[in-house]
Design a protein around this motif. Structure first.
Motif, PDB file in Angstrom:
ATOM      1  N   ALA A  64     -19.883  53.040  56.114  1.00 23.16           N
ATOM      2  CA  ALA A  64     -21.185  53.372  56.689  1.00 23.16           C
ATOM      3  C   ALA A  64     -21.961  52.109  57.038  1.00 23.16           C
ATOM      4  CB  ALA A  64     -21.978  54.229  55.703  1.00 23.16           C
ATOM      5  N   TYR A  65     -21.920  51.120  56.153  1.00 20.05           N
ATOM      6  CA  TYR A  65     -22.624  49.856  56.394  1.00 20.05           C
ATOM      7  C   TYR A  65     -22.014  49.116  57.579  1.00 20.05           C
ATOM      8  CZ  TYR A  65     -24.683  45.267  55.387  1.00 20.05           C
ATOM      9  OH  TYR A  65     -25.365  44.083  55.480  1.00 20.05           O
ATOM     10  N   ASP A  81     -30.468  45.997  53.685  1.00 15.98           N
ATOM     11  CA  ASP A  81     -30.736  47.209  54.461  1.00 15.98           C
ATOM     12  C   ASP A  81     -30.679  46.980  55.967  1.00 15.98           C
ATOM     13  OD1 ASP A  81     -32.969  45.666  54.799  1.00 15.98           O
ATOM     14  OD2 ASP A  81     -34.375  47.095  53.911  1.00 15.98           O
ATOM     15  N   LEU A  82     -30.218  45.793  56.402  1.00 16.56           N
ATOM     16  CA  LEU A  82     -30.103  45.436  57.813  1.00 16.56           C
ATOM     17  C   LEU A  82     -31.454  45.405  58.515  1.00 16.56           C
ATOM     18  CD1 LEU A  82     -26.863  47.346  58.897  1.00 16.56           C
ATOM     19  CD2 LEU A  82     -27.115  44.984  58.169  1.00 16.56           C
ATOM     20  N   SER A  83     -32.537  45.234  57.750  1.00 17.31           N
ATOM     21  CA  SER A  83     -33.849  45.090  58.376  1.00 17.31           C
ATOM     22  C   SER A  83     -34.023  43.656  58.853  1.00 17.31           C
ATOM     23  CB  SER A  83     -34.957  45.462  57.383  1.00 17.31           C
ATOM     24  OG  SER A  83     -34.948  44.566  56.278  1.00 17.31           O
ATOM     25  N   ARG A 104     -21.520  42.515  51.934  1.00 18.22           N
ATOM     26  CA  ARG A 104     -22.319  42.824  53.115  1.00 18.22           C
ATOM     27  C   ARG A 104     -22.435  41.612  54.042  1.00 18.22           C
ATOM     28  NH1 ARG A 104     -25.035  46.021  49.108  1.00 18.22           N
ATOM     29  NH2 ARG A 104     -26.343  44.268  48.495  1.00 18.22           N
ATOM     30  N   THR A 148     -20.288  50.309  60.046  1.00 15.92           N
ATOM     31  CA  THR A 148     -20.535  51.045  61.286  1.00 15.92           C
ATOM     32  C   THR A 148     -21.918  50.733  61.829  1.00 15.92           C
ATOM     33  OG1 THR A 148     -19.064  52.836  60.584  1.00 15.92           O
ATOM     34  CG2 THR A 148     -20.629  53.337  62.340  1.00 15.92           C
ATOM     35  N   GLU A 149     -22.924  50.628  60.940  1.00 16.54           N
ATOM     36  CA  GLU A 149     -24.270  50.237  61.364  1.00 16.54           C
ATOM     37  C   GLU A 149     -24.270  48.863  62.012  1.00 16.54           C
ATOM     38  OE1 GLU A 149     -28.043  51.113  59.273  1.00 16.54           O
ATOM     39  OE2 GLU A 149     -26.719  51.736  57.633  1.00 16.54           O
TER      40      GLU A 149
END
Length: 444
Positions: free
Chosen positions: A174-175, A367-369, A134, A177-178
């Motif tokens: 999916a990750y 979680d990309l927070s 990630r 793309t976010e």
């Protein structure tokens, strides 16, 4: 050894790409397999690898040794430094940066991917997407690498199961793309055996896509930078003691983006003075036009004060100068970056004093927070910063120019690189709070 001819090379395009992944995901083995199976390894290099492998009790050559060249890398069995390799096929030339997988050396991945047009991110099929995966995806997104390849490696150790590959590819895509990665190509491989690296795999007949090399050879790469904002950071001023031309004054540097033409009106920043290009010297010969990556000397009609660190731009396309910079950064030093940290900021060929005024957020990779106002960034953190410089700088947005939209922060005490920054890039950081720091004498 490659049999690509000089005539074939002259007609090929160039692709710069980087590899990344966690420790033991098989990056160096993939690179070694790529070089070996594409016949890009010299005979003496292969013999040296065979001898080194035999001395370690290995029956087959360890192809990872083709890239792990440092003694410490061979002893520890991990990649430490960025290893650059150059090879070619009849269809394309390649510059490859094999970057370390250990979290301690994530900073090296920033270096290797900063000029890449494609990044290959490896995942061990047994482990799937992990934190370092990630992190590498986030860095590729920040650096705006246009193409990402997900290489799901060690498929031989999971029985070449399609469902294992599909689950990993779905999660990673999916990750990514976010994060805003524009394109992800997933390829199941076994670097050790050679499945889908250069030759299609007979063990995965369910996969109908390209091999790694096929994708590298055919992925679209655009080097047409003529429509980019033209920028020339001045490296030095040339005043030769030449009796034939005693008034010669040239401003030399490598064109960072766009193109320059004789007769074009230009502005020198940050001073804002203007003139016209009276001549362009390239390799000692006059030319009418020069473009990105060429090292040239510009001659101007007017004698104006220009020195190293200035930026020459077309007057019709001049960026605004500012002392307040907001950017997303990847912190690469062991010492933390803190609010009110006194630093040097290097942008192009110019270095100025600066202060970190605020750290609005730090990105949480799971979680990309966003963690608001963390107070500091530690090694390998990705976060948002606000910086005040002692002098105005002409900065572009990183989305417009990877060269003039980037900078590094340097420790003024020992010259260590602290942070790599991308101007204007953001993961939607939270609303800033008012800076209530006390005046410490470095306010500009």
């Amino acid at each position: 050894m490659s049999t690509t001819t000089t005539e074939e090379l002259s007609a090929t395009t160039l692709l710069r790409f980087a590899t990344a992944g966690s420790v033991d995901d098989g990056k160096s083995t993939l690179v070694g397999r790529l070089l070996h199976d594409s016949k890009s390894v010299l005979v003496d290099q292969l013999e040296a690898v065979e001898r080194a492998s035999a001395s370690r009790g290995q029956e087959a050559p360890d192809l990872a040794l083709l890239t792990d060249g440092l003694r410490a890398e061979r002893e520890q069995g991990i990649t430490i430094d960025v290893a650059y390799r150059y090879f070619a096929t009849p269809l394309r030339r390649f510059i490859l940066a094999d970057t370390p997988g250990h979290v301690q050396y994530t900073r090296n991945m920033v270096t290797g991917a900063s000029t890449a047009e494609l990044t290959v991110i490896l995942v061990d099929a047994r482990n799937g997407v992990v934190e370092q995966t990630r992190r590498h995806a986030a860095i590729a997104a920040l650096l705006r690498v246009p193409h990402v390849v997900l290489a799901v490696n060690k498929m031989d150790l999971v029985g070449y199961e399609e469902k294992v590959f599909a689950a990993i590819a779905e999660e990673f895509t999916a990750y990514a793309t976010e994060l805003g990665v524009p394109e992800v190509t997933a390829i199941p491989i076994s670097a050790l055996v050679g499945d889908n690296v250069v030759e299609p795999s007979a063990n995965m007949d369910w996969y109908g896509g390209p091999t790694v090399l096929e994708h590298l050879e055919t992925v679209p790469v655009s080097h047409d930078l003529s429509h980019c904002h033209a920028r020339l950071p001045v490296q030095f001023v040339i005043r030769p003691q030449n009796a034939e031309n005693p008034d010669y004054r040239g401003y030399a540097g490598q064109i960072a983006a766009g193109s320059f033409h004789v007769g074009e009106e230009v502005t020198v920043l940050p001073s804002g003075r203007t003139s016209k290009i009276s001549g362009i010297d390239l390799l000692g010969e006059p030319v009418d036009v020069a473009w990105t990556t060429q090292s040239v000397t510009l001659l101007l009609e007017d004698d104006i004060d220009i020195s190293r660190g200035d930026l020459i731009v077309p007057s019709k396309d001049a960026p605004a100068t500012t002392q307040d910079i907001e950017a997303t950064v990847c912190h690469v030093a062991d010492a933390p970056l803190t609010v009110n940290h006194r630093v040097l900021l290097k942008h192009g060929t110019r270095t100025v004093k600066a202060i970190v005024k605020d750290i609005p957020s730090r990105l949480t990779l799971d979680d990309l927070s966003l963690h608001p106002h963390p107070g500091q960034l530690v090694a390998n953190d990705i976060g948002r910063v606000k910086i005040r410089t002692a002098e105005p700088l002409p900065v572009d947005s990183y989305s417009d120019s990877r060269r003039t939209g980037s900078f590094i922060l340097i420790d003024p005490n020992d010259g260590q690189t602290l942070t790599a920054g991308m101007v204007g890039e953001s993961f939607a950081s939270p609303e800033p709070v008012k800076d209530e720091a006390e005046d410490d004498g470095w306010d500009f």
